[in-house]
Design an enzyme around this catalytic site. Structure first.
Site, PDB file in Angstrom:
ATOM      1  N   ASN A  10       0.873  -1.181   0.000  1.00  7.92           N
ATOM      2  CA  ASN A  10       0.000   0.000   0.000  1.00  7.92           C
ATOM      3  C   ASN A  10       0.908   1.227   0.000  1.00  7.92           C
ATOM      4  OD1 ASN A  10      -1.759   2.065   0.531  1.00  7.92           O
ATOM      5  ND2 ASN A  10      -2.349   1.350   2.581  1.00  7.92           N
ATOM      6  N   LYS A  12       0.123   4.255  -0.179  1.00 12.66           N
ATOM      7  CA  LYS A  12      -0.497   5.440   0.444  1.00 12.66           C
ATOM      8  C   LYS A  12      -0.254   6.662  -0.443  1.00 12.66           C
ATOM      9  CE  LYS A  12      -0.118   3.114   4.839  1.00 12.66           C
ATOM     10  NZ  LYS A  12       0.035   3.171   6.285  1.00 12.66           N
ATOM     11  N   HIS A  96      -9.308   1.084   5.068  1.00  8.78           N
ATOM     12  CA  HIS A  96      -8.037   1.265   5.793  1.00  8.78           C
ATOM     13  C   HIS A  96      -8.266   2.199   6.980  1.00  8.78           C
ATOM     14  CE1 HIS A  96      -3.931   2.368   6.717  1.00  8.78           C
ATOM     15  NE2 HIS A  96      -3.559   1.304   6.034  1.00  8.78           N
ATOM     16  N   GLU A  98      -6.679   4.562   8.104  1.00  8.41           N
ATOM     17  CA  GLU A  98      -6.460   5.978   7.805  1.00  8.41           C
ATOM     18  C   GLU A  98      -7.677   6.595   7.122  1.00  8.41           C
ATOM     19  OE1 GLU A  98      -2.716   5.473   5.783  1.00  8.41           O
ATOM     20  OE2 GLU A  98      -1.758   4.956   7.680  1.00  8.41           O
ATOM     21  N   GLU A 182      -4.932  -5.065  10.578  1.00  6.96           N
ATOM     22  CA  GLU A 182      -3.951  -3.999  10.716  1.00  6.96           C
ATOM     23  C   GLU A 182      -4.184  -3.247  12.027  1.00  6.96           C
ATOM     24  OE1 GLU A 182      -2.138  -2.881   6.606  1.00  6.96           O
ATOM     25  OE2 GLU A 182      -3.581  -1.391   7.251  1.00  6.96           O
ATOM     26  N   GLY A 188       2.924   2.241  10.772  1.00  9.90           N
ATOM     27  CA  GLY A 188       3.865   3.352  10.639  1.00  9.90           C
ATOM     28  C   GLY A 188       4.627   3.689  11.911  1.00  9.90           C
ATOM     29  N   SER A 228       3.901  -2.145  10.155  1.00 16.23           N
ATOM     30  CA  SER A 228       5.354  -2.154  10.376  1.00 16.23           C
ATOM     31  C   SER A 228       6.030  -3.451   9.922  1.00 16.23           C
ATOM     32  CB  SER A 228       5.688  -1.843  11.843  1.00 16.23           C
ATOM     33  OG  SER A 228       5.283  -0.519  12.160  1.00 16.23           O
ATOM     34  N   GLY A 250       5.180   1.479   4.436  1.00 17.34           N
ATOM     35  CA  GLY A 250       6.491   2.099   4.200  1.00 17.34           C
ATOM     36  C   GLY A 250       7.493   1.230   3.448  1.00 17.34           C
TER      37      GLY A 250
HETATM   38  P1  13P Z   1       3.368   0.409   7.523  1.00 18.63           P
HETATM   39  O1  13P Z   1       3.876  -0.854   6.883  1.00 18.63           O
HETATM   40  O2  13P Z   1       4.071   1.644   7.021  1.00 18.63           O
HETATM   41  O3  13P Z   1       3.345   0.309   9.007  1.00 18.63           O
HETATM   42  O4  13P Z   1       1.838   0.576   7.037  1.00 18.63           O
HETATM   43  C1  13P Z   1       0.983  -0.498   7.142  1.00 18.63           C
HETATM   44  C2  13P Z   1      -0.263  -0.187   6.418  1.00 18.63           C
HETATM   45  O5  13P Z   1      -1.040   0.657   6.830  1.00 18.63           O
HETATM   46  C3  13P Z   1      -0.546  -0.918   5.167  1.00 18.63           C
HETATM   47  O6  13P Z   1      -1.836  -0.689   4.715  1.00 18.63           O
END
Ligand code: 13P
Length: 267
Positions: A10, A12, A96, A98, A182, A188, A228, A250
């Site tokens: 992802n 983002k 998600h 977010e 998640e 993150g 993560s 990330g």
């Molecule tokens: P990270 O791998 O950056 O922690 O993000 C996870 C995520 O939200 C994937 O959708």
């Protein structure tokens, strides 16, 4: 029942069209000899076209990060299932954290007032998943608890509640639907969920899916972990029984790192 692991990135709000296209070419060069694993990337909407072109001739799947449930109309700024299908998407991330406005402490600039800006909730997540399935797109539905919910001992309740509401009324074959666990506090933050705990939650989630969609569907469905994930911790995550893949933020932006994560499914 063997489920082919899905290792999805992802991106983002990262990468221009040119950066995305270059990255996936690099990635394919690194993973093309692997078998028994499916890799997918979910670029931002503006890079979908360029990345779709760059992926031609590869086996990496394309996904979007969000969807609206209407086919067309006066919905400024939104993207319909028809449009995602047209551009070559196989997957779409739905709900998600977010987009549900459930940011962890990793982003202090998202104040409670601003958190509602994307506006997803259990009802919209359900509608989006439904619309995706109706148009032949495979939703990757995300669920996860916040740190406060975990500390209060409510993880299983929060997750099964989100899951039941997301799956309500859906008719899907097991391979048409993906679910990602998640934990909000792991996204993150560099604070990965202990793999055995992620495995426990995901096994519990499969029981919930069984109750909603039946045993056969639940056994076929891939359940992913996200939060993560790195090349270092991916092997321990992929060793777990109940975990069928990962959703990576990330570390999916870098071809070398993501290739290494993808190969953890193959080890
Ligand atoms: P990270 O791998 O950056 O922690 O993000 C996870 C995520 O939200 C994937 O959708």
């Amino acid at each position: 029942m063997t489920r082919i692991p899905l290792m999805a990135g992802n991106w983002k709000m990262n990468k221009t069209a040119a950066e995305g296209a270059a990255m996936v070419k690099d990635l394919w060069g690194r993973i093309q000899s692997l078998s028994g694993v499916e890799a997918a990337v979910c670029p931002p909407m503006t890079a979908l076209h360029a990345v779709a072109q760059a992926l031609q001739g590869s086996k990496i799947a394309l996904g979007a990060q969000d969807i609206f449930w209407k086919e067309k109309g006066a919905y400024t700024g939104l993207i319909s299932p028809l449009m995602l299908k047209d551009i070559g998407c196989k997957y779409v991330i739905v709900g998600h954290s977010e987009r549900r406005g459930r940011f962890g402490t990793a982003d202090a600039s998202m104040t409670p007032e601003l958190m509602t800006v994307f506006g997803d909730n259990d009802t919209t997540v359900n509608r989006k998943a439904q619309a995706a399935l109706e148009h032949g797109l495979r939703p990757i539905i995300c669920v996860g608890e916040t740190l406060e919910e975990r500390q209060a001992g409510n993880t299983d309740k929060v997750i099964s509640d989100q899951l039941q509401k997301a799956l309500q009324g859906l008719a899907a074959d097991g391979d048409e639907l993906v679910i990602a666990y998640e934990p909000v506090w792991a996204i993150g933050t560099g604070q990965v969920c202990d793999p055995t705990e992620a495995d426990r939650v995901i096994a519990m989630m499969r029981e919930v899916v069984k109750g909603c969609l039946g045993k056969e569907t639940a056994e076929k469905m891939r359940l992913l972990y996200g939060g993560s994930v790195t090349p270092e911790n991916a092997p321990a995550i992929m060793e777990q029984n109940a975990i069928d893949g990962v959703l990576v933020g990330g570390a999916s932006l870098d071809a070398e790192k993501f290739a290494s994560i993808v190969s953890a499914a193959n080890a």
